[in-house]
Design a protein around this motif. Structure first.
Motif, mmCIF file in Angstrom:
data_model
loop_
_atom_site.group_PDB
_atom_site.id
_atom_site.type_symbol
_atom_site.label_atom_id
_atom_site.label_comp_id
_atom_site.label_asym_id
_atom_site.label_seq_id
_atom_site.Cartn_x
_atom_site.Cartn_y
_atom_site.Cartn_z
ATOM 1 N N THR A 22 -16.955 5.394 51.603
ATOM 2 C CA THR A 22 -15.875 6.307 51.221
ATOM 3 C C THR A 22 -15.243 6.852 52.504
ATOM 4 O O THR A 22 -15.856 6.777 53.579
ATOM 5 C CB THR A 22 -16.421 7.492 50.407
ATOM 6 O OG1 THR A 22 -17.281 8.250 51.252
ATOM 7 C CG2 THR A 22 -17.202 7.008 49.178
ATOM 8 N N LYS A 24 -14.988 9.865 53.540
ATOM 9 C CA LYS A 24 -15.881 10.868 54.148
ATOM 10 C C LYS A 24 -17.011 10.193 54.909
ATOM 11 O O LYS A 24 -17.378 10.605 56.013
ATOM 12 C CB LYS A 24 -16.492 11.767 53.059
ATOM 13 C CG LYS A 24 -15.722 13.028 52.816
ATOM 14 C CD LYS A 24 -16.482 13.970 51.894
ATOM 15 C CE LYS A 24 -15.640 15.207 51.616
ATOM 16 N NZ LYS A 24 -16.272 16.149 50.698
ATOM 17 N N GLU A 25 -17.586 9.169 54.279
ATOM 18 C CA GLU A 25 -18.684 8.455 54.936
ATOM 19 C C GLU A 25 -18.203 7.810 56.235
ATOM 20 O O GLU A 25 -18.881 7.868 57.266
ATOM 21 C CB GLU A 25 -19.254 7.384 53.986
ATOM 22 C CG GLU A 25 -20.020 7.986 52.812
ATOM 23 C CD GLU A 25 -20.558 6.938 51.843
ATOM 24 O OE1 GLU A 25 -21.498 7.246 51.095
ATOM 25 O OE2 GLU A 25 -20.029 5.795 51.839
ATOM 26 N N LYS A 27 -15.849 8.790 58.098
ATOM 27 C CA LYS A 27 -15.618 9.852 59.073
ATOM 28 C C LYS A 27 -16.937 10.236 59.764
ATOM 29 O O LYS A 27 -16.977 10.462 60.976
ATOM 30 C CB LYS A 27 -15.045 11.085 58.360
ATOM 31 C CG LYS A 27 -13.835 11.656 59.057
ATOM 32 C CD LYS A 27 -13.235 12.784 58.248
ATOM 33 C CE LYS A 27 -12.475 13.703 59.186
ATOM 34 N NZ LYS A 27 -11.940 14.878 58.518
ATOM 35 N N ALA A 28 -17.996 10.301 58.987
ATOM 36 C CA ALA A 28 -19.319 10.631 59.548
ATOM 37 C C ALA A 28 -19.757 9.542 60.527
ATOM 38 O O ALA A 28 -20.279 9.833 61.610
ATOM 39 C CB ALA A 28 -20.342 10.794 58.430
ATOM 40 N N LEU A 152 -22.250 14.797 59.127
ATOM 41 C CA LEU A 152 -21.825 15.213 57.786
ATOM 42 C C LEU A 152 -20.946 16.461 57.882
ATOM 43 O O LEU A 152 -19.956 16.592 57.160
ATOM 44 C CB LEU A 152 -23.040 15.469 56.888
ATOM 45 C CG LEU A 152 -23.855 14.222 56.508
ATOM 46 C CD1 LEU A 152 -25.083 14.610 55.688
ATOM 47 C CD2 LEU A 152 -23.000 13.214 55.730
ATOM 48 N N ALA A 155 -17.544 15.541 58.888
ATOM 49 C CA ALA A 155 -16.827 14.844 57.811
ATOM 50 C C ALA A 155 -16.531 15.769 56.634
ATOM 51 O O ALA A 155 -16.006 15.343 55.613
ATOM 52 C CB ALA A 155 -17.659 13.643 57.347
ATOM 53 N N GLY A 156 -16.895 17.043 56.773
ATOM 54 C CA GLY A 156 -16.689 17.997 55.667
ATOM 55 C C GLY A 156 -17.602 17.727 54.494
ATOM 56 O O GLY A 156 -17.280 18.038 53.352
ATOM 57 N N ALA A 157 -18.765 17.139 54.781
ATOM 58 C CA ALA A 157 -19.676 16.766 53.693
ATOM 59 C C ALA A 157 -21.027 17.463 53.817
ATOM 60 O O ALA A 157 -22.042 16.959 53.357
ATOM 61 C CB ALA A 157 -19.873 15.253 53.689
ATOM 62 N N HIS A 423 -26.346 12.007 52.342
ATOM 63 C CA HIS A 423 -25.103 12.245 51.598
ATOM 64 C C HIS A 423 -25.195 11.677 50.168
ATOM 65 O O HIS A 423 -24.927 12.369 49.186
ATOM 66 C CB HIS A 423 -23.945 11.612 52.355
ATOM 67 C CG HIS A 423 -22.621 11.810 51.697
ATOM 68 N ND1 HIS A 423 -22.094 13.057 51.471
ATOM 69 C CD2 HIS A 423 -21.715 10.917 51.208
ATOM 70 C CE1 HIS A 423 -20.922 12.928 50.879
ATOM 71 N NE2 HIS A 423 -20.674 11.647 50.692
#
Ligand SMILES: [Zn+2]
Length: 428
Positions: A22, A24-25, A27-28, A152, A155-157, A423
């Motif tokens: 994804t 987000k992933e 980005k991490a 994380l 990535a905002g997660a 995550h």
């Protein structure tokens, strides 16, 4: 043609793996690839602080570095002290409570086996390999946890997760009693849904779903001291040494055989006078060839994969011990140290998620490591309360020896995997 084919295959592989992540992933992952040197430098910094288990000040100093980093990404932290009688630094615990997802407990330890007097004290990097006390076991593993969390956060997660970080200060030589030194870890295990242990990885393609427990036993045998010429007579009896030999031989023939059950008599003393010093693992025995032995002691260990297996083995041993030769008596005592971590369906499900993450990142499949080849660890203390997976730390060699190394090439990939595992598990 061949080159084009190879090119197409790798292009396809890259395309596939990228699709599985994804935004987000991704980005991490990008964060980790951009911060590779920083991550290695932080490892160097923590390795260069001595944190032998019996150096509380050093253990705490390492803990404070992690404390600050975890606070910077939003964790609430606390340093848990131990009573003076334990002579241990204590533990660093950190928490983030951000939602309704699963609670994940991440386990590391701040101490190493190398005390202040040891010659092995510094981090030395040689290309893709680095040497250092605790580089592999397990300051490397702690940093996998930290950087997975930082990734994380970037990535905002992170803020919507429920995570507890537990860095114990005495994994290599736990303070006694264990009911005190492992209290906070056990309590954290009870309120968590999943526990992930970051002890040394057994390769990119393995993780640990089960660890054997370990325990101790000692056998004390008594006979009647007398002239050796009477040893087969009713009046004298067989003596302590024949009786001890019978018992051990019966353990070998009648108790041995279950998968993942092993027991080992480590030391034996027999004669008319024996003395054993358990602190030094040494002893003395006195006896004469023309005197029937009156005393025998054996000290041993027993490893098992479940409480049930442990109890069954103990009961069989007790039965054998009762069945004495003429003129002898015997007693066996058992002591507990580490419980077992059984390969439960819940643990296997965690492995499946890790396998999926690993494939999505292009790092290949991950299988269950042979539990017979892994010793006990902190995760064992909470295995009965929570689904768990261990061996998620770094790769390297020579743990607990002055040639301990970390493989820096797999350091970031293993951290990427940890980030995505945390995550995805929190969202399941
Ligand atoms: Zn360790």
């Amino acid at each position: 043609m061949k080159t084009l084919f190879t090119f197409l295959i790798s292009f396809l592989a890259l395309g596939l793996s990228a699709q599985e992540l994804t935004p987000k992933e991704q980005k991490a992952i990008d964060y980790l690839r951009d911060h590779k040197e920083e991550q290695i430098n932080f490892l160097e910094k923590t390795v260069n602080i001595n944190s032998g288990t019996l150096n509380p000040a050093g253990v705490k100093e390492v803990g404070m570095l992690f404390k600050k980093e975890l606070e910077d990404i939003g964790f609430e932290t606390r340093w848990i002290t131990m009573p003076d009688s334990l002579n241990r630094a204590g533990h660093l615990f950190a928490e983030i409570n951000g939602g309704s997802g699963k609670t994940i407990l991440l386990i590391g330890h701040l101490d190493t086996v190398f005390e202040e007097g040891h010659e092995f004290q510094t981090f030395e990097r040689d290309d893709s390999i680095a040497k250092g006390p605790g580089a592999n076991d397990m300051k490397g593993g702690n940093i996998v946890i930290l950087y997975a969390l930082k990734a994380l956060a970037a990535a905002g997660a992170l803020e919507d997760k429920n995570i507890i970080v537990a860095f114990t200060g005495d994994e290599e030589k736990p303070g006694h009693p264990l009911s005190v030194s492992r209290h906070d870890l056990v309590e954290a295990g009870k309120i968590s849904d999943i526990a992930l242990g970051f002890e040394t990885a057994s390769g990119m393609d393995y993780a640990t779903v089960a660890r054997r427990g370990s325990s101790g036993w000692n056998l004390e045998v008594k006979g009647k001291q007398a002239h050796s010429s009477g040893i087969f007579s009713e009046n004298t009896g067989a003596g302590a040494i024949f009786e001890g030999a019978r018992i051990l031989n019966s353990f070998y023939t009648d108790v041995k055989g279950e998968e993942l059950l092993t027991f080992n008599p480590g030391v034996i003393l027999g004669g008319t006078e024996v003395e054993y010093n358990s602190g030094k693992s040494t002893g003395t025995a006195f006896g004469k060839t023309n005197v029937v032995a009156s005393e025998l002691e054996v000290y041993g260990g027993l490893r098992f994969i479940s409480e049930e297996q442990k109890e069954n083995a103990r009961n069989k041993m007790r039965e054998i011990v009762k069945n004495n030769l003429p003129g002898t008596s015997a007693e066996i005592h058992f002591s507990d140290s580490y419980p077992a971590m059984r390969p439960t369906p819940g643990n296997m499900a965690l492995l499946e998620t890790l396998d999926e993450v690993s494939r999505d990142l292009g790092y290949g499949e991950v299988k269950a490591f042979d539990p017979g080849r892994r010793g006990a660890a902190d995760i064992s203390f909470i295995a009965e309360y929570v689904d768990g997976l261990d061996g998620l730390g770094v790769m390297g060699g020579g743990a607990h020896s002055p040639s301990e190394t970390i493989n820096l090439e797999t350091f970031i990939p293993l951290t990427e995997r940890a980030a995505l595992l945390i995550h995805r598990l929190s969202e399941k």
